[in-house]
Design a protein around this motif. Structure first.
Motif, PDB file in Angstrom:
ATOM      1  N   ALA A 155       0.835  -1.209   0.000  1.00 30.63           N
ATOM      2  CA  ALA A 155       0.000   0.000   0.000  1.00 30.63           C
ATOM      3  C   ALA A 155       0.870   1.260   0.000  1.00 30.63           C
ATOM      4  O   ALA A 155       0.544   2.249  -0.663  1.00 30.63           O
ATOM      5  CB  ALA A 155      -0.933  -0.003   1.205  1.00 30.63           C
ATOM      6  N   ASP A 156       1.999   1.207   0.746  1.00 30.60           N
ATOM      7  CA  ASP A 156       2.914   2.361   0.773  1.00 30.60           C
ATOM      8  C   ASP A 156       3.529   2.586  -0.607  1.00 30.60           C
ATOM      9  O   ASP A 156       3.700   3.719  -1.053  1.00 30.60           O
ATOM     10  CB  ASP A 156       4.065   2.126   1.776  1.00 30.60           C
ATOM     11  CG  ASP A 156       3.570   1.837   3.184  1.00 30.60           C
ATOM     12  OD1 ASP A 156       2.468   2.318   3.524  1.00 30.60           O
ATOM     13  OD2 ASP A 156       4.271   1.123   3.926  1.00 30.60           O
ATOM     14  N   LEU A 157       3.876   1.474  -1.257  1.00 35.42           N
ATOM     15  CA  LEU A 157       4.478   1.552  -2.594  1.00 35.42           C
ATOM     16  C   LEU A 157       3.491   2.179  -3.573  1.00 35.42           C
ATOM     17  O   LEU A 157       3.839   3.075  -4.354  1.00 35.42           O
ATOM     18  CB  LEU A 157       4.868   0.145  -3.062  1.00 35.42           C
ATOM     19  CG  LEU A 157       5.524   0.092  -4.434  1.00 35.42           C
ATOM     20  CD1 LEU A 157       6.980   0.537  -4.340  1.00 35.42           C
ATOM     21  CD2 LEU A 157       5.457  -1.310  -5.022  1.00 35.42           C
ATOM     22  N   LEU A 158       2.252   1.706  -3.523  1.00 29.69           N
ATOM     23  CA  LEU A 158       1.216   2.254  -4.413  1.00 29.69           C
ATOM     24  C   LEU A 158       1.015   3.741  -4.140  1.00 29.69           C
ATOM     25  O   LEU A 158       0.916   4.545  -5.066  1.00 29.69           O
ATOM     26  CB  LEU A 158      -0.112   1.502  -4.210  1.00 29.69           C
ATOM     27  CG  LEU A 158      -0.244   0.162  -4.929  1.00 29.69           C
ATOM     28  CD1 LEU A 158      -1.480  -0.598  -4.428  1.00 29.69           C
ATOM     29  CD2 LEU A 158      -0.324   0.345  -6.442  1.00 29.69           C
ATOM     30  N   ALA A 159       1.001   4.096  -2.858  1.00 29.51           N
ATOM     31  CA  ALA A 159       0.750   5.491  -2.494  1.00 29.51           C
ATOM     32  C   ALA A 159       1.904   6.393  -2.940  1.00 29.51           C
ATOM     33  O   ALA A 159       1.683   7.485  -3.478  1.00 29.51           O
ATOM     34  CB  ALA A 159       0.522   5.610  -0.996  1.00 29.51           C
ATOM     35  N   ALA A 160       3.152   5.934  -2.743  1.00 30.48           N
ATOM     36  CA  ALA A 160       4.319   6.740  -3.141  1.00 30.48           C
ATOM     37  C   ALA A 160       4.303   6.968  -4.650  1.00 30.48           C
ATOM     38  O   ALA A 160       4.577   8.076  -5.134  1.00 30.48           O
ATOM     39  CB  ALA A 160       5.611   6.047  -2.722  1.00 30.48           C
ATOM     40  N   ASN A 161       3.962   5.920  -5.394  1.00 31.67           N
ATOM     41  CA  ASN A 161       3.931   6.063  -6.841  1.00 31.67           C
ATOM     42  C   ASN A 161       2.714   6.851  -7.304  1.00 31.67           C
ATOM     43  O   ASN A 161       2.792   7.588  -8.288  1.00 31.67           O
ATOM     44  CB  ASN A 161       4.031   4.701  -7.516  1.00 31.67           C
ATOM     45  CG  ASN A 161       5.468   4.243  -7.546  1.00 31.67           C
ATOM     46  OD1 ASN A 161       6.296   4.867  -8.190  1.00 31.67           O
ATOM     47  ND2 ASN A 161       5.780   3.190  -6.812  1.00 31.67           N
ATOM     48  N   ALA A 162       1.615   6.708  -6.598  1.00 29.18           N
ATOM     49  CA  ALA A 162       0.419   7.483  -6.954  1.00 29.18           C
ATOM     50  C   ALA A 162       0.754   8.967  -6.895  1.00 29.18           C
ATOM     51  O   ALA A 162       0.359   9.752  -7.761  1.00 29.18           O
ATOM     52  CB  ALA A 162      -0.729   7.154  -6.010  1.00 29.18           C
ATOM     53  N   LYS A 207      -8.315  -9.044 -11.701  1.00 27.56           N
ATOM     54  CA  LYS A 207      -8.617  -8.849 -10.271  1.00 27.56           C
ATOM     55  C   LYS A 207      -7.466  -8.093  -9.600  1.00 27.56           C
ATOM     56  O   LYS A 207      -7.664  -7.171  -8.811  1.00 27.56           O
ATOM     57  CB  LYS A 207      -8.835 -10.219  -9.617  1.00 27.56           C
ATOM     58  CG  LYS A 207      -8.829 -10.245  -8.087  1.00 27.56           C
ATOM     59  CD  LYS A 207     -10.232 -10.011  -7.529  1.00 27.56           C
ATOM     60  CE  LYS A 207     -10.396 -10.267  -6.050  1.00 27.56           C
ATOM     61  NZ  LYS A 207      -9.463  -9.632  -5.154  1.00 27.56           N
ATOM     62  N   GLU A 208      -6.233  -8.504  -9.931  1.00 27.88           N
ATOM     63  CA  GLU A 208      -5.071  -7.823  -9.354  1.00 27.88           C
ATOM     64  C   GLU A 208      -5.073  -6.337  -9.732  1.00 27.88           C
ATOM     65  O   GLU A 208      -4.819  -5.461  -8.897  1.00 27.88           O
ATOM     66  CB  GLU A 208      -3.792  -8.499  -9.852  1.00 27.88           C
ATOM     67  CG  GLU A 208      -2.526  -7.943  -9.248  1.00 27.88           C
ATOM     68  CD  GLU A 208      -1.297  -8.631  -9.814  1.00 27.88           C
ATOM     69  OE1 GLU A 208      -0.494  -9.136  -9.020  1.00 27.88           O
ATOM     70  OE2 GLU A 208      -1.134  -8.695 -11.057  1.00 27.88           O
ATOM     71  N   LEU A 209      -5.390  -6.057 -10.987  1.00 28.70           N
ATOM     72  CA  LEU A 209      -5.394  -4.665 -11.452  1.00 28.70           C
ATOM     73  C   LEU A 209      -6.501  -3.844 -10.822  1.00 28.70           C
ATOM     74  O   LEU A 209      -6.278  -2.694 -10.434  1.00 28.70           O
ATOM     75  CB  LEU A 209      -5.560  -4.638 -12.974  1.00 28.70           C
ATOM     76  CG  LEU A 209      -4.273  -4.677 -13.756  1.00 28.70           C
ATOM     77  CD1 LEU A 209      -4.565  -4.776 -15.248  1.00 28.70           C
ATOM     78  CD2 LEU A 209      -3.458  -3.426 -13.466  1.00 28.70           C
ATOM     79  N   THR A 210      -7.696  -4.416 -10.718  1.00 28.85           N
ATOM     80  CA  THR A 210      -8.786  -3.632 -10.127  1.00 28.85           C
ATOM     81  C   THR A 210      -8.522  -3.419  -8.627  1.00 28.85           C
ATOM     82  O   THR A 210      -8.847  -2.368  -8.093  1.00 28.85           O
ATOM     83  CB  THR A 210     -10.174  -4.271 -10.390  1.00 28.85           C
ATOM     84  OG1 THR A 210     -10.120  -5.649 -10.054  1.00 28.85           O
ATOM     85  CG2 THR A 210     -10.580  -4.141 -11.841  1.00 28.85           C
ATOM     86  N   ASP A 211      -7.886  -4.394  -7.980  1.00 34.25           N
ATOM     87  CA  ASP A 211      -7.497  -4.196  -6.575  1.00 34.25           C
ATOM     88  C   ASP A 211      -6.497  -3.041  -6.443  1.00 34.25           C
ATOM     89  O   ASP A 211      -6.610  -2.206  -5.543  1.00 34.25           O
ATOM     90  CB  ASP A 211      -6.871  -5.470  -5.988  1.00 34.25           C
ATOM     91  CG  ASP A 211      -7.913  -6.527  -5.655  1.00 34.25           C
ATOM     92  OD1 ASP A 211      -9.120  -6.221  -5.737  1.00 34.25           O
ATOM     93  OD2 ASP A 211      -7.518  -7.671  -5.317  1.00 34.25           O
TER      94      ASP A 211
END
Ligand code: NAI
Length: 327
Positions: free
Chosen positions: A101-108, A314-318
């Motif tokens: 989640a941190d990785l996704l947030a940093a990249n977002a 599913k992975e992508l929509t998650d």
């Protein structure tokens, strides 16, 4: 002679950048008659900016006839000014102890800023390729952050998966990789991607018939292609930068100059084809002509393929649900 085009590259002082910039400048991406201006972006950090200076010195020392300008930037608002092509390579890697989640947030955060900058200052026809991981979701975020640009101009790199699959098929069949047509990779650039050779031919013969081994497909081929990045890190101690750069060149060249009817794989915003919800940044088989890509339509999706497609979807929509609140 042709008017120069502007090519922005982020993460320009990184590993992939080092394998990529010299090939763009030599004409391998946009043609040997197309002058280019490189607009290179790195983080403001002094070490990164110094490294970028060093790369620029080397680019100068190649004396590439097609390279008519080089710019160093630390701000996407200047780096993307009037750019015709944008290769978004720089991303935040996963650090020790960092949760997904941190990785996704940093990249977002990075791709929101860069999407907004493209929206504000890039050419209205800019072609964007996201390489930095998680590539599909980063491309989705950039697209959503650039409402004034056509969504179709945002793409994610699945070409490395496509090329890896082609190479495995060539070695399995004992034939030359150049003879492969009609290969498809569906979904996310991750080990869940579904490399699909059911329609592929090699030297005109059906790959599926030649191989004729469903267990190999399921238990060897798909895991080998899916985990190839990890295998290269294990062997080399470094990630697959040269083959990633090569795939980025292939992706942009084919998009810009066309594929002559040949299928290639691109991560693109879904138009609903094959039941993928609209705007999901999904790997599809496409053909390119006149600077536009078109999804190959009408392919039969059997039960096994549907199962694989559902899993990667599913992975992508998650991932997308995980960043929605940040957009
Ligand atoms: P690297 O760490 O060598 O270089 C990345 C560079 O990006 C660094 O110089 C860093 O300073 C810069 N950077 C970070 N954030 C930035 C920002 N906001 N703006 C501008 N520059 C920024 O990494 P490498 O090996 O070049 O890989 C780059 C990315 O590509 C990684 O995310 C990697 O996971 C991804 N990748 C994707 C592949 C694909 O098939 N889609 C294949 C291989 C790698």
């Amino acid at each position: 002679s042709k008017k120069p085009v502007r090519v922005a590259v982020t993460g320009a002082a990184g590993q992939i950048g080092y394998a990529l910039l010299f090939r763009i400048a030599s004409g391998e991406m946009l043609g040997k008659d197309q002058p280019v201006i490189l607009q290179l972006l790195e983080i403001p950090d002094e070490k990164a900016q110094n490294a970028l200076k060093g790369v620029i010195m080397e680019l100068e020392d190649c004396a590439f006839p097609l390279l008519v300008g080089i710019e160093a930037h630390s701000d996407p608002m200047t780096a993307f000014k009037d750019t015709d092509y944008a290769l978004l390579v720089g991303a935040r890697p996963r650090g020790p102890g960092m949760e997904r989640a941190d990785l996704l947030a940093a990249n977002a955060q990075i791709f929101t800023v860069q999407g907004k900058a493209l929206n504000a200052v890039a050419s209205r026809n800019v072609k964007v390729l996201v390489v930095g991981n998680p590539a599909n979701t980063n491309a989705y975020i950039a697209m959503k952050s650039a409402p004034d640009l056509p969504a179709k101009n945002f793409t994610a790199m699945l070409r490395l998966d496509h090329n890896r699959a082609a190479s495995q098929i060539a070695s399995k069949t004992g034939k030359a990789v150049a003879g492969i047509e009609k290969l498809a990779v569906w979904g996310n650039h991750s080990p869940t991607m579904y490399a699909d050779y059911r329609f592929a031919t090699i030297d005109g013969q059906s790959v599926k018939t030649l191989i004729n081994d469903e267990a190999w497909n399921r238990d060897v081929f798909l895991p080998t292609v899916g985990k190839r990045g990890a295998a290269i890190i294990a062997a080399r101690g470094l990630s697959s930068a040269a083959s990633a750069a090569n795939a980025a060149i292939d992706h942009m060249r084919d998009w810009a100059l066309g594929t002559n009817g040949k299928w290639v794989t691109m991560g693109i915003p879904s138009d609903g084809s094959y039941g993928i919800p609209k705007d999901v940044m999904f790997g599809y088989p496409v053909t390119c002509e006149g600077g536009e890509y078109k999804i190959v339509q009408g392919l039969e999706i059997d039960a096994f393929s549907q199962e694989c497609i559902n899993k990667t979807l599913k992975e992508l929509t998650d991932e997308q649900d995980g960043v929605k609140h940040l957009l």
